[in-house]
Write an enzyme that holds these catalytic residues in place. Sequence first.
Site, PDB file in Angstrom:
ATOM      1  N   TYR A 285      68.019 -49.043 -51.575  1.00 52.64           N
ATOM      2  CA  TYR A 285      69.132 -47.633 -50.976  1.00 52.64           C
ATOM      3  C   TYR A 285      68.056 -46.691 -50.481  1.00 52.64           C
ATOM      4  CZ  TYR A 285      72.202 -43.910 -52.385  1.00 52.64           C
ATOM      5  OH  TYR A 285      72.925 -42.764 -52.017  1.00 52.64           O
TER       6      TYR A 285
ATOM      7  N   LEU B 127      63.088 -58.121 -52.172  1.00 55.37           N
ATOM      8  CA  LEU B 127      64.111 -58.237 -51.945  1.00 55.37           C
ATOM      9  C   LEU B 127      65.059 -58.688 -52.883  1.00 55.37           C
ATOM     10  CD1 LEU B 127      64.953 -60.268 -48.239  1.00 55.37           C
ATOM     11  CD2 LEU B 127      64.620 -57.948 -48.648  1.00 55.37           C
TER      12      LEU B 127
ATOM     13  N   ASP C 161      55.646 -59.369 -53.435  1.00 52.95           N
ATOM     14  CA  ASP C 161      56.288 -59.012 -54.753  1.00 52.95           C
ATOM     15  C   ASP C 161      54.853 -58.424 -54.792  1.00 52.95           C
ATOM     16  OD1 ASP C 161      58.015 -60.009 -57.065  1.00 52.95           O
ATOM     17  OD2 ASP C 161      56.108 -58.650 -57.507  1.00 52.95           O
TER      18      ASP C 161
ATOM     19  N   ALA D   8      59.953 -48.857 -55.031  1.00 54.04           N
ATOM     20  CA  ALA D   8      60.069 -50.970 -55.390  1.00 54.04           C
ATOM     21  C   ALA D   8      59.808 -50.169 -56.962  1.00 54.04           C
ATOM     22  CB  ALA D   8      59.078 -51.234 -54.900  1.00 54.04           C
TER      23      ALA D   8
ATOM     24  N   SER E  60      61.279 -38.646 -61.074  1.00 54.56           N
ATOM     25  CA  SER E  60      62.745 -38.839 -61.645  1.00 54.56           C
ATOM     26  C   SER E  60      62.826 -37.721 -62.261  1.00 54.56           C
ATOM     27  CB  SER E  60      63.275 -39.941 -62.534  1.00 54.56           C
ATOM     28  OG  SER E  60      64.233 -39.635 -62.787  1.00 54.56           O
TER      29      SER E  60
ATOM     30  N   TYR F 158      62.243 -45.185 -68.782  1.00 53.09           N
ATOM     31  CA  TYR F 158      62.781 -45.818 -67.340  1.00 53.09           C
ATOM     32  C   TYR F 158      61.922 -44.515 -67.155  1.00 53.09           C
ATOM     33  CZ  TYR F 158      64.641 -43.705 -62.856  1.00 53.09           C
ATOM     34  OH  TYR F 158      64.440 -43.501 -61.903  1.00 53.09           O
TER      35      TYR F 158
ATOM     36  N   LYS G  17      57.984 -42.856 -65.371  1.00 51.25           N
ATOM     37  CA  LYS G  17      57.690 -42.408 -64.395  1.00 51.25           C
ATOM     38  C   LYS G  17      57.036 -41.418 -64.870  1.00 51.25           C
ATOM     39  CE  LYS G  17      60.357 -44.388 -61.346  1.00 51.25           C
ATOM     40  NZ  LYS G  17      60.530 -44.949 -59.626  1.00 51.25           N
TER      41      LYS G  17
ATOM     42  N   PHE H  19      66.995 -36.107 -59.050  1.00 51.73           N
ATOM     43  CA  PHE H  19      68.264 -36.378 -59.291  1.00 51.73           C
ATOM     44  C   PHE H  19      69.148 -37.075 -59.267  1.00 51.73           C
ATOM     45  CE2 PHE H  19      66.863 -32.490 -62.230  1.00 51.73           C
ATOM     46  CZ  PHE H  19      66.161 -32.238 -61.946  1.00 51.73           C
TER      47      PHE H  19
ATOM     48  N   ARG I 225      76.008 -33.361 -63.276  1.00 48.58           N
ATOM     49  CA  ARG I 225      75.022 -33.784 -63.137  1.00 48.58           C
ATOM     50  C   ARG I 225      74.805 -32.761 -61.192  1.00 48.58           C
ATOM     51  NH1 ARG I 225      74.800 -35.445 -67.045  1.00 48.58           N
ATOM     52  NH2 ARG I 225      74.270 -37.395 -67.848  1.00 48.58           N
TER      53      ARG I 225
HETATM   54  C1  UD1 Z   1      70.318 -41.681 -64.633  1.00 52.88           C
HETATM   55  C2  UD1 Z   1      68.805 -41.229 -64.509  1.00 52.88           C
HETATM   56  C3  UD1 Z   1      68.590 -40.541 -62.941  1.00 52.88           C
HETATM   57  C4  UD1 Z   1      68.233 -41.929 -62.325  1.00 52.88           C
HETATM   58  C5  UD1 Z   1      69.592 -42.210 -62.627  1.00 52.88           C
HETATM   59  C6  UD1 Z   1      69.068 -43.553 -61.846  1.00 52.88           C
HETATM   60  C7  UD1 Z   1      68.163 -39.739 -66.942  1.00 52.88           C
HETATM   61  C8  UD1 Z   1      68.936 -38.597 -67.788  1.00 52.88           C
HETATM   62  N1  UD1 Z   1      69.045 -39.906 -64.823  1.00 52.88           N
HETATM   63  O1  UD1 Z   1      71.193 -41.017 -64.413  1.00 52.88           O
HETATM   64  O2  UD1 Z   1      66.619 -40.679 -63.483  1.00 52.88           O
HETATM   65  O3  UD1 Z   1      67.446 -41.850 -61.346  1.00 52.88           O
HETATM   66  O4  UD1 Z   1      70.033 -42.786 -63.315  1.00 52.88           O
HETATM   67  O5  UD1 Z   1      69.930 -44.356 -62.380  1.00 52.88           O
HETATM   68  O6  UD1 Z   1      68.354 -40.812 -67.503  1.00 52.88           O
HETATM   69  N2  UD1 Z   1      79.201 -42.083 -65.554  1.00 52.88           N
HETATM   70  C9  UD1 Z   1      80.690 -42.215 -65.271  1.00 52.88           C
HETATM   71  N3  UD1 Z   1      81.313 -43.772 -65.132  1.00 52.88           N
HETATM   72  C10 UD1 Z   1      80.278 -44.025 -64.825  1.00 52.88           C
HETATM   73  C11 UD1 Z   1      79.070 -44.154 -64.304  1.00 52.88           C
HETATM   74  C12 UD1 Z   1      78.570 -43.150 -64.499  1.00 52.88           C
HETATM   75  O7  UD1 Z   1      81.285 -41.025 -66.014  1.00 52.88           O
HETATM   76  O8  UD1 Z   1      81.053 -45.597 -64.834  1.00 52.88           O
HETATM   77  C13 UD1 Z   1      78.847 -40.930 -65.442  1.00 52.88           C
HETATM   78  C14 UD1 Z   1      77.608 -40.876 -66.596  1.00 52.88           C
HETATM   79  O9  UD1 Z   1      78.253 -40.472 -67.921  1.00 52.88           O
HETATM   80  C15 UD1 Z   1      76.878 -39.000 -65.749  1.00 52.88           C
HETATM   81  C16 UD1 Z   1      76.978 -39.175 -64.473  1.00 52.88           C
HETATM   82  O10 UD1 Z   1      77.886 -40.142 -64.122  1.00 52.88           O
HETATM   83  O11 UD1 Z   1      77.994 -38.260 -66.812  1.00 52.88           O
HETATM   84  C17 UD1 Z   1      76.136 -39.960 -63.528  1.00 52.88           C
HETATM   85  O12 UD1 Z   1      76.089 -41.377 -63.976  1.00 52.88           O
HETATM   86  P1  UD1 Z   1      74.830 -42.159 -63.340  1.00 52.88           P
HETATM   87  O13 UD1 Z   1      75.420 -42.054 -61.608  1.00 52.88           O
HETATM   88  O14 UD1 Z   1      74.351 -43.145 -63.984  1.00 52.88           O
HETATM   89  O15 UD1 Z   1      73.111 -41.196 -63.173  1.00 52.88           O
HETATM   90  P2  UD1 Z   1      72.173 -40.168 -64.630  1.00 52.88           P
HETATM   91  O16 UD1 Z   1      72.660 -40.465 -65.696  1.00 52.88           O
HETATM   92  O17 UD1 Z   1      72.751 -39.044 -64.379  1.00 52.88           O
END
Ligand code: UD1
Length: 328
Positions: free
Chosen positions: A11, A33, A51, A73, A116, A140, A144, A168, A220
């Site tokens: 991505y 891939l 890989d 990766a 991250s 995770y 990092k 972020f 976020r």
């Molecule tokens: C996390 C990691 C970030 C990482 C990213 C990639 C932490 C603090 N952050 O971000 O470093 O690069 O994952 O995977 O570990 N949400 C919902 N429903 C969903 C999915 C998400 O409500 O189905 C909400 C989450 O609760 C959050 C926001 O959406 O408030 C963003 O979530 P998400 O996209 O999973 O990213 P982070 O957890 O913030």
Amino acid sequence: MRVLVIGGAGYIGSHVARFFADRGLEVDVLDNLSTGTKENIFPEYGFYKEDILDYAAILGVMKRGYDAIVHLAAAKAAGESMVNPEKYALQNVSGTINILNAACEAGVQNFVFSSSAAIYGEPKYLPIDEAHPKNPENFYGFTKLEIERILEWYDRLKGLRYAALRYFNAAGYDPEGRVRGLEKRPANLVPVIMEVAMGLMPQLEVFGTDFPTPDGSGVRDYIHVTDLARAHYAALMHLANESKSFAVNLGSEQGLSVLEILEAARKITGRAIPATISGRRPGDPAKLVASSAAAKALLGWKAEYSDLTTIIATSWRAYETHSAQEKK
Ligand code: UD1
């Protein structure tokens, strides 16, 4: 300048590779891939399906001679890393050590690393700057941070110059609509909303509306993937010109809530996007917002594509285009 983009079919990597090629860099992609897609490999790139755990294979590729490596990766699902740490230890730590050792053996001097915001853990203050304490809440984030520490040593001991880019929340797609390979089985908010809008998933689960935020849902800092690509380019130019390692946050400095994003997506897509409110996801902080002052001062970079409308509109376009292609 010749650059090897490891994870360039994924991505973020696909956007970085595209941006570099647009600016006249010679781009090769190395990717297994496993999560990336072949659609993201443009004809002008060299492509190596290897890989990162295969040391001999990646050394063979690196011996072709590169000015820089960009390494994206990695496994990135914070929740999964808590139940399957072995996968993250192997791929994110061992895999990166392999890359670093091969880079040193092959004489590559510049290294751009996908770090991250997860290295900081629960925020002690906002916005989060680079001096914020580093106490990852999930494995995770720990992987990092470990690599950032190893990078400091490789800089001192091996003369490898690195940029650690602390993303972020990456979101959005190429505004020109060229990157078309979508993430498989996404877990992050924006792609999940897109899948629900497309009818590929039944509904969005909102993980908590009882946070101490204005609307109760999690806040976020969403950064458009094209802004990330721009930052990789600026970071690489800085490394090449100054030959001095650095670590910077990459964020928009704006907080957006889950409910704000959901509402914007409903408006922009014109789809209902069913949602239910469920409990908080373990380890989710209420609010994370970056200070990107250091990236601005050092690289002259700031977010330009990371407003909510651009993030959602470019994502929606990528999902709609993809589904139109699949129907052909
Ligand atoms: C996390 C990691 C970030 C990482 C990213 C990639 C932490 C603090 N952050 O971000 O470093 O690069 O994952 O995977 O570990 N949400 C919902 N429903 C969903 C999915 C998400 O409500 O189905 C909400 C989450 O609760 C959050 C926001 O959406 O408030 C963003 O979530 P998400 O996209 O999973 O990213 P982070 O957890 O913030």
